[in-house]
Design a protein around this motif. Structure first.
Motif, PDB file in Angstrom:
ATOM      1  N   PRO A  35       0.816  -1.299  -0.098  1.00 39.93           N
ATOM      2  CA  PRO A  35       0.035   0.086   0.035  1.00 39.93           C
ATOM      3  C   PRO A  35       0.808   1.172   0.155  1.00 39.93           C
ATOM      4  O   PRO A  35       2.012   1.411   0.693  1.00 39.93           O
ATOM      5  N   GLN A  36       0.448   2.325  -0.750  1.00 36.31           N
ATOM      6  CA  GLN A  36       1.313   3.675  -0.847  1.00 36.31           C
ATOM      7  C   GLN A  36       1.208   4.331   0.654  1.00 36.31           C
ATOM      8  O   GLN A  36       2.233   5.023   1.034  1.00 36.31           O
ATOM      9  N   ARG A  37       0.045   4.049   1.145  1.00 32.26           N
ATOM     10  CA  ARG A  37      -0.289   4.775   2.389  1.00 32.26           C
ATOM     11  C   ARG A  37      -0.647   3.779   3.457  1.00 32.26           C
ATOM     12  O   ARG A  37      -1.900   3.341   3.522  1.00 32.26           O
ATOM     13  N   PRO A  38       0.338   3.112   3.846  1.00 30.83           N
ATOM     14  CA  PRO A  38       0.065   1.957   5.065  1.00 30.83           C
ATOM     15  C   PRO A  38      -0.668   2.437   6.256  1.00 30.83           C
ATOM     16  O   PRO A  38      -0.514   3.771   6.697  1.00 30.83           O
ATOM     17  N   GLY A  39      -1.831   2.080   6.616  1.00 27.87           N
ATOM     18  CA  GLY A  39      -2.432   2.382   7.720  1.00 27.87           C
ATOM     19  C   GLY A  39      -3.434   1.256   8.119  1.00 27.87           C
ATOM     20  O   GLY A  39      -4.215   0.865   7.317  1.00 27.87           O
ATOM     21  N   GLY A  40      -3.917   1.526   9.510  1.00 27.67           N
ATOM     22  CA  GLY A  40      -5.026   0.456   9.779  1.00 27.67           C
ATOM     23  C   GLY A  40      -4.377  -1.108   9.635  1.00 27.67           C
ATOM     24  O   GLY A  40      -3.311  -1.290   9.201  1.00 27.67           O
ATOM     25  N   ARG A  43      -6.255  -7.414   6.861  1.00 25.81           N
ATOM     26  CA  ARG A  43      -6.456  -8.871   7.020  1.00 25.81           C
ATOM     27  C   ARG A  43      -5.635  -9.843   5.659  1.00 25.81           C
ATOM     28  O   ARG A  43      -5.291 -11.001   6.269  1.00 25.81           O
ATOM     29  N   THR A  44      -5.344  -9.204   4.911  1.00 28.58           N
ATOM     30  CA  THR A  44      -4.865  -9.903   3.471  1.00 28.58           C
ATOM     31  C   THR A  44      -3.466  -8.865   3.345  1.00 28.58           C
ATOM     32  O   THR A  44      -3.532  -7.433   3.332  1.00 28.58           O
ATOM     33  N   PRO A  45      -2.700  -9.576   2.556  1.00 23.96           N
ATOM     34  CA  PRO A  45      -1.220  -8.870   2.367  1.00 23.96           C
ATOM     35  C   PRO A  45      -1.626  -8.081   0.874  1.00 23.96           C
ATOM     36  O   PRO A  45      -2.608  -8.206   0.206  1.00 23.96           O
ATOM     37  N   GLY A  46      -1.011  -7.085   0.621  1.00 23.62           N
ATOM     38  CA  GLY A  46      -1.084  -6.332  -0.498  1.00 23.62           C
ATOM     39  C   GLY A  46      -1.932  -5.121  -0.715  1.00 23.62           C
ATOM     40  O   GLY A  46      -2.727  -4.985   0.379  1.00 23.62           O
ATOM     41  N   LEU A  47      -2.596  -4.893  -1.918  1.00 25.78           N
ATOM     42  CA  LEU A  47      -3.615  -3.864  -1.901  1.00 25.78           C
ATOM     43  C   LEU A  47      -4.847  -4.322  -1.688  1.00 25.78           C
ATOM     44  O   LEU A  47      -5.013  -5.624  -2.029  1.00 25.78           O
ATOM     45  N   ARG A  48      -5.887  -3.831  -1.450  1.00 23.46           N
ATOM     46  CA  ARG A  48      -7.141  -4.213  -1.345  1.00 23.46           C
ATOM     47  C   ARG A  48      -7.992  -3.986  -2.806  1.00 23.46           C
ATOM     48  O   ARG A  48      -7.409  -3.248  -3.551  1.00 23.46           O
ATOM     49  N   ARG A  49      -8.910  -4.830  -3.024  1.00 27.01           N
ATOM     50  CA  ARG A  49      -9.669  -4.710  -4.394  1.00 27.01           C
ATOM     51  C   ARG A  49     -10.072  -3.400  -4.646  1.00 27.01           C
ATOM     52  O   ARG A  49     -10.037  -2.897  -5.707  1.00 27.01           O
ATOM     53  N   GLU A  50     -10.700  -2.864  -3.502  1.00 29.76           N
ATOM     54  CA  GLU A  50     -11.130  -1.210  -3.753  1.00 29.76           C
ATOM     55  C   GLU A  50      -9.890  -0.343  -4.223  1.00 29.76           C
ATOM     56  O   GLU A  50     -10.174   0.688  -4.825  1.00 29.76           O
ATOM     57  N   GLU A  51      -8.928  -0.644  -3.771  1.00 29.95           N
ATOM     58  CA  GLU A  51      -7.649   0.331  -4.089  1.00 29.95           C
ATOM     59  C   GLU A  51      -7.195   0.062  -5.449  1.00 29.95           C
ATOM     60  O   GLU A  51      -7.094   1.198  -6.094  1.00 29.95           O
ATOM     61  N   VAL A  52      -7.518  -1.251  -5.911  1.00 27.62           N
ATOM     62  CA  VAL A  52      -6.963  -1.261  -7.489  1.00 27.62           C
ATOM     63  C   VAL A  52      -7.987  -0.816  -8.406  1.00 27.62           C
ATOM     64  O   VAL A  52      -7.510  -0.209  -9.300  1.00 27.62           O
TER      65      VAL A  52
END
Length: 276
Positions: A35-40, A43-52
């Motif tokens: 993630p470009q802005r780690p925070g919070g 539960r899973t590694p990498g980006l969320r689907r919403e972010e992609v």
């Protein structure tokens, strides 16, 4: 790995298998991105689907359908945006397009080898050259290629296919000094090149046979690596010495479209004995 594509399928399941591989590929690349802005807490590694989806400018629902292997249509422009959002390189984007839009890729190689292709291969003498169809079957070669690599036999399960020969011909394992790297690259190139028709019997049959007969191929294949056709130097054993050759892949157009031509150009030959 669950993405093993050497399992034989029928024409009715080929589309589903391709979508499953597309879904696996998207998930793997998304989960590999930080993630470009780690925070919070995630539960899973990498980006969320919403972010992609946000980065690609598409709806979360539609992107989710892709990762769920749903049968949805996707435009070339949308794929480019998804590729940018996932930070894919050129080879990875090529693979993505092959899975999502197989119709954009070259048609199958003609059954009859066109005269233009034979002319190209013979005209490249005195440099070794051979031509392959879309599944790496050797369909034409010149005399220098036979001198360097040994006899080719069209239709032979070993000497008639470059991928099979790399793994099943003991002479080729000795021929290339960096055989492990060359074999690994060839498998990655094959996976990339056949993405659009990965479930065709000519592909699945070859993969299944090599997995059965060459355990090292099965290991490399299951790693699911991707690679473009490289332009590099290969070191080849000739007797008790080694020779350096520049390797390039040409893609003819016109009547010879659908085939590739592999060309070897001699470089400086070392004076020392062959590497062990």
């Amino acid at each position: 790995m669950k993405d093993y594509t050497g399992i034989l399928t029928t024409p009715f399941t080929a589309g589903a298998a391709r979508r499953e591989e597309l879904a696996r590929f998207l998930r793997a690349r998304r989960e590999a991105l930080a993630p470009q802005r780690p925070g919070g807490r995630r539960r899973t590694p990498g980006l969320r689907r919403e972010e992609v989806a946000a980065e690609a400018g598409i709806s979360v629902t539609w992107y989710t359908w892709l990762e769920q292997a749903r049968d949805v249509s996707v435009s070339a422009e949308t794929l480019r945006r998804v590729a940018r959002a996932l930070q894919l390189n050129e080879t990875e984007e090529h693979y993505l397009t092959g899975l999502a839009r197989p119709g954009d890729f070259r048609a199958a190689s003609p059954e009859k080898v066109p005269e233009a292709l034979l002319t190209i291969v013979q005209g490249l003498s005195p440099h070794p050259a051979y031509a392959m169809d879309r599944v790496f079957n050797v369909v034409a070669w010149n005399d220098p290629a036979e001198t360097l690599f040994g006899a080719f036999t069209t239709g032979d399960p070993v000497t008639g296919n470059v991928l099979a020969r790399l793994f099943l011909d003991p002479e080729w394992k000795r021929l290339f000094v960096d055989w492990p790297g060359i074999a690994r690259s060839a498998v990655a190139q094959f996976r990339t090149a056949t993405a659009a028709f990965a479930q065709d019997p000519e592909v699945t049959g070859l993969v299944a046979r090599l997995c059965d007969e060459a355990p090292v191929f099965a290991t490399v294949w299951q790693a699911a690596e991707l690679a473009p056709s490289p332009d590099w130097t290969k070191v080849i054993r000739r007797g008790n010495r080694t020779e350096s050759w520049r390797y390039s892949v040409l893609r003819p157009e016109g009547a010879a479209k659908g085939f590739t031509v592999t060309l070897y150009l001699p470089l400086t030959r070392p004076e020392g004995p062959a590497a062990t």
